[in-house]
Scaffold this motif. Structure first.
Motif, PDB file in Angstrom:
ATOM      1  N   ILE A   1       9.214 -28.057 -13.624  1.00  0.00           N
ATOM      2  CA  ILE A   1       8.547 -27.305 -14.695  1.00  0.00           C
ATOM      3  C   ILE A   1       7.707 -26.231 -14.021  1.00  0.00           C
ATOM      4  N   ASN A   2       7.733 -25.059 -14.565  1.00  0.00           N
ATOM      5  CA  ASN A   2       6.934 -23.977 -13.994  1.00  0.00           C
ATOM      6  C   ASN A   2       5.449 -24.289 -14.160  1.00  0.00           C
ATOM      7  N   ALA A   3       4.756 -24.340 -13.034  1.00  0.00           N
ATOM      8  CA  ALA A   3       3.330 -24.638 -13.068  1.00  0.00           C
ATOM      9  C   ALA A   3       2.556 -23.411 -13.538  1.00  0.00           C
ATOM     10  N   PRO A   4       1.656 -23.577 -14.511  1.00  0.00           N
ATOM     11  CA  PRO A   4       0.853 -22.438 -14.948  1.00  0.00           C
ATOM     12  C   PRO A   4      -0.019 -21.926 -13.802  1.00  0.00           C
ATOM     13  N   VAL A   5      -0.108 -20.635 -13.694  1.00  0.00           N
ATOM     14  CA  VAL A   5      -0.930 -20.023 -12.633  1.00  0.00           C
ATOM     15  C   VAL A   5      -2.302 -19.723 -13.221  1.00  0.00           C
ATOM     16  N   LEU A   6      -3.279 -20.531 -12.832  1.00  0.00           N
ATOM     17  CA  LEU A   6      -4.656 -20.376 -13.280  1.00  0.00           C
ATOM     18  C   LEU A   6      -5.527 -20.079 -12.066  1.00  0.00           C
ATOM     19  N   HIS A   7      -6.748 -19.722 -12.331  1.00  0.00           N
ATOM     20  CA  HIS A   7      -7.664 -19.470 -11.220  1.00  0.00           C
ATOM     21  C   HIS A   7      -7.886 -20.770 -10.447  1.00  0.00           C
ATOM     22  N   PRO A   8      -7.759 -20.766  -9.130  1.00  0.00           N
ATOM     23  CA  PRO A   8      -7.890 -22.005  -8.345  1.00  0.00           C
ATOM     24  C   PRO A   8      -9.263 -22.654  -8.478  1.00  0.00           C
ATOM     25  N   MET A   9     -10.286 -21.868  -8.778  1.00  0.00           N
ATOM     26  CA  MET A   9     -11.616 -22.461  -8.951  1.00  0.00           C
ATOM     27  C   MET A   9     -11.669 -23.320 -10.203  1.00  0.00           C
ATOM     28  N   SER A  10     -11.062 -22.864 -11.284  1.00  0.00           N
ATOM     29  CA  SER A  10     -11.036 -23.679 -12.510  1.00  0.00           C
ATOM     30  C   SER A  10     -10.149 -24.903 -12.324  1.00  0.00           C
ATOM     31  N   GLU A  11      -9.024 -24.750 -11.617  1.00  0.00           N
ATOM     32  CA  GLU A  11      -8.156 -25.895 -11.352  1.00  0.00           C
ATOM     33  C   GLU A  11      -8.856 -26.916 -10.456  1.00  0.00           C
ATOM     34  N   GLY A  12      -9.599 -26.428  -9.465  1.00  0.00           N
ATOM     35  CA  GLY A  12     -10.303 -27.333  -8.568  1.00  0.00           C
ATOM     36  C   GLY A  12     -11.392 -28.107  -9.275  1.00  0.00           C
ATOM     37  N   LEU A  13     -12.160 -27.419 -10.140  1.00  0.00           N
ATOM     38  CA  LEU A  13     -13.230 -28.099 -10.874  1.00  0.00           C
ATOM     39  C   LEU A  13     -12.667 -29.148 -11.822  1.00  0.00           C
ATOM     40  N   PHE A  14     -11.596 -28.812 -12.523  1.00  0.00           N
ATOM     41  CA  PHE A  14     -10.977 -29.750 -13.467  1.00  0.00           C
ATOM     42  C   PHE A  14     -10.481 -31.005 -12.749  1.00  0.00           C
ATOM     43  N   ASN A  15      -9.721 -30.832 -11.679  1.00  0.00           N
ATOM     44  CA  ASN A  15      -9.142 -31.975 -10.988  1.00  0.00           C
ATOM     45  C   ASN A  15     -10.186 -32.783 -10.216  1.00  0.00           C
ATOM     46  N   PHE A  16     -11.263 -32.151  -9.802  1.00  0.00           N
ATOM     47  CA  PHE A  16     -12.342 -32.889  -9.148  1.00  0.00           C
ATOM     48  C   PHE A  16     -12.943 -33.911 -10.109  1.00  0.00           C
ATOM     49  N   ILE A  17     -13.200 -33.497 -11.347  1.00  0.00           N
ATOM     50  CA  ILE A  17     -13.762 -34.415 -12.338  1.00  0.00           C
ATOM     51  C   ILE A  17     -12.752 -35.505 -12.695  1.00  0.00           C
ATOM     52  N   ILE A  18     -11.479 -35.130 -12.838  1.00  0.00           N
ATOM     53  CA  ILE A  18     -10.458 -36.112 -13.189  1.00  0.00           C
ATOM     54  C   ILE A  18     -10.267 -37.133 -12.050  1.00  0.00           C
ATOM     55  N   GLY A  19     -10.272 -36.655 -10.810  1.00  0.00           N
ATOM     56  CA  GLY A  19     -10.144 -37.572  -9.680  1.00  0.00           C
ATOM     57  C   GLY A  19     -11.302 -38.538  -9.598  1.00  0.00           C
ATOM     58  N   TRP A  20     -12.503 -38.077  -9.868  1.00  0.00           N
ATOM     59  CA  TRP A  20     -13.686 -38.941  -9.873  1.00  0.00           C
ATOM     60  C   TRP A  20     -13.591 -39.955 -11.011  1.00  0.00           C
ATOM     61  N   THR A  21     -13.171 -39.500 -12.179  1.00  0.00           N
ATOM     62  CA  THR A  21     -13.019 -40.402 -13.326  1.00  0.00           C
ATOM     63  C   THR A  21     -11.956 -41.459 -13.056  1.00  0.00           C
ATOM     64  N   PHE A  22     -10.889 -41.072 -12.393  1.00  0.00           N
ATOM     65  CA  PHE A  22      -9.808 -42.007 -12.057  1.00  0.00           C
ATOM     66  C   PHE A  22     -10.332 -43.191 -11.261  1.00  0.00           C
ATOM     67  N   MET A  23     -11.263 -42.956 -10.358  1.00  0.00           N
ATOM     68  CA  MET A  23     -11.793 -44.034  -9.520  1.00  0.00           C
ATOM     69  C   MET A  23     -12.755 -44.951 -10.260  1.00  0.00           C
ATOM     70  N   PHE A  24     -13.197 -44.561 -11.444  1.00  0.00           N
ATOM     71  CA  PHE A  24     -14.089 -45.425 -12.212  1.00  0.00           C
ATOM     72  C   PHE A  24     -13.354 -46.643 -12.787  1.00  0.00           C
ATOM     73  N   ALA A  25     -12.021 -46.606 -12.848  1.00  0.00           N
ATOM     74  CA  ALA A  25     -11.272 -47.703 -13.462  1.00  0.00           C
ATOM     75  C   ALA A  25     -11.532 -49.044 -12.787  1.00  0.00           C
ATOM     76  N   PRO A  26     -11.316 -49.194 -11.465  1.00  0.00           N
ATOM     77  CA  PRO A  26     -11.605 -50.493 -10.847  1.00  0.00           C
ATOM     78  C   PRO A  26     -13.076 -50.888 -10.947  1.00  0.00           C
ATOM     79  N   LEU A  27     -13.963 -49.914 -10.943  1.00  0.00           N
ATOM     80  CA  LEU A  27     -15.384 -50.222 -11.068  1.00  0.00           C
ATOM     81  C   LEU A  27     -15.697 -50.830 -12.424  1.00  0.00           C
ATOM     82  N   LEU A  28     -15.087 -50.296 -13.482  1.00  0.00           N
ATOM     83  CA  LEU A  28     -15.312 -50.848 -14.820  1.00  0.00           C
ATOM     84  C   LEU A  28     -14.672 -52.230 -14.970  1.00  0.00           C
TER      85      LEU A  28
END
Length: 354
Positions: A163-190
């Motif tokens: 699938i063609n990946a949307p080309v967005l500003h890397p700063m917005s992509e980095g901020l979004f995935n940083f929060i998602i990656g942090w949230t992902f690790m909350f699963a075992p903690l919960l």
């Protein structure tokens, strides 16, 4: 005349109460050697007299050999002390008349109301509220979701174009995935939270909604887990998702931590072939992005709240850590992201988290 054998086996004379002290008797000897002399002395006739053993005399036994595989009592006491220190803060809230706990719950519920009103409904924060969201914001959100964990951009970089990946500003992509990656690790903690049973809903659904709306659902959970524990409450079993996340906690930590690291590098250096400028240009974009986009503005709130909730949750669950790793995790829990990675890597897999 007595034979040598008879002399050797001659019984010692009975001891009377009123016995005249002999000049060579032990009772007449004083000084450091008196004790030794009383246990081994010769009578005036030259016969060796052995002391009588009373029936109450206790023979000294050699100390039992210690088992090197069995932990000593001192080591066990240190481990117990470490586990007691692990929940000092939470015990302080639990004890007493509960005023601290109720006050903390009120603060959390007020924070939930402010979070929803300010970030979703009111028009005063940067960007558009939910009821007046623009098509540009929707397209940006869809594009960020498609670039989840940088899967499509990384596949495109090696020539795999499913699938063609949307080309967005890397700063917005980095901020979004940083929060998602942090949230992902909350699963075992919960799923390993010792107070998760006070939350009557499904932890699976809670974490699934947290992945999409972050602290919109984590703040209420933090308030509900402060409720008083029910007596004679039977702990529920972990769901299939909970078992997978708990057993694979180290893998979750490595994946989530890796995504957070890639997010930072991507924001600063990603899409170098595009017209996104150098690091200074990207930082200028970030400032404008946070001041004009509601989604980016909400991520700043999430970073602040995660920085508070991460050490709080880990501190309440240090009992789940391997004994030898409790101290280091207790220090690292205050470091955003790093502390959560340490918790997942050092989780005691032999413990039952049902």
């Amino acid at each position: 005349m007595m034979t040598p054998v008879a002399a050797t086996h001659r019984a010692p004379p009975p001891v009377a109460r009123n016995v005249t002290r002999l000049p060579n008797s032990p009772s007449s000897i004083s000084g450091p050697s008196a004790s030794a002399a009383r246990h081994h002395w010769h009578s005036p006739s030259g016969e060796q007299v052995l002391p009588r053993l009373s029936t109450k005399t206790r023979l000294l036994e050699p100390p039992a050999a210690s088992n090197p595989l069995r932990p000593s009592r001192s080591l066990a006491s240190v481990r117990r002390a470490s586990r007691r220190k692990a929940d000092v803060a939470s015990d302080a809230v639990e004890s007493g008349d509960g005023n601290s706990r109720r006050a903390l719950q009120i603060i959390l519920w007020v924070a939930e109301a402010v979070y929803i009103l300010w970030l979703f409904l009111l028009p005063y924060a940067p960007g558009d509220p939910v009821w007046a969201i623009s098509s540009e914001t929707v397209n940006s959100l869809v594009g960020l979701s498609l670039n989840f964990f940088f899967i499509l951009p990384l596949m495109s970089s090696v020539g795999i174009n499913v699938i063609n990946a949307p080309v967005l500003h890397p700063m917005s992509e980095g901020l979004f995935n940083f929060i998602i990656g942090w949230t992902f690790m909350f699963a075992p903690l919960l799923f390993t939270d010792l107070r998760k049973d006070r939350y009557k809903g499904s932890v699976d659904i809670l974490w699934g909604l947290q992945m999409f709306l972050t602290n919109t659902f984590l703040i209420p959970y933090m308030a509900i887990r402060l409720n008083e524990a029910e007596r004679d409450k039977t702990p529920g079993k972990l769901s299939q998702l909970g078992s997978v996340m708990t057993n694979g906690a180290p893998v979750v930590g490595l994946i989530g931590g890796g995504v957070c690291l890639i997010s930072v590098l991507w924001a600063l250096f990603g899409r170098s072939d595009g017209d996104f400028g150098n690091i200074a240009d990207r930082l200028d974009f970030l400032v404008g992005y946070l001041g004009s986009e509601r989604l980016a503005y909400a991520f700043i709130w999430d970073i602040v709240l995660y920085t508070v909730f991460q050490p709080w949750l880990i501190g309440d669950n240090l009992q789940n850590i391997q004994d030898s790793k409790i101290e280091i995790v207790n220090y690292l829990r205050f470091v955003p992201v790093i502390g959560l990675i340490a918790y997942l890597l050092c989780l005691d897999q032999d413990k039952n988290y049902a």
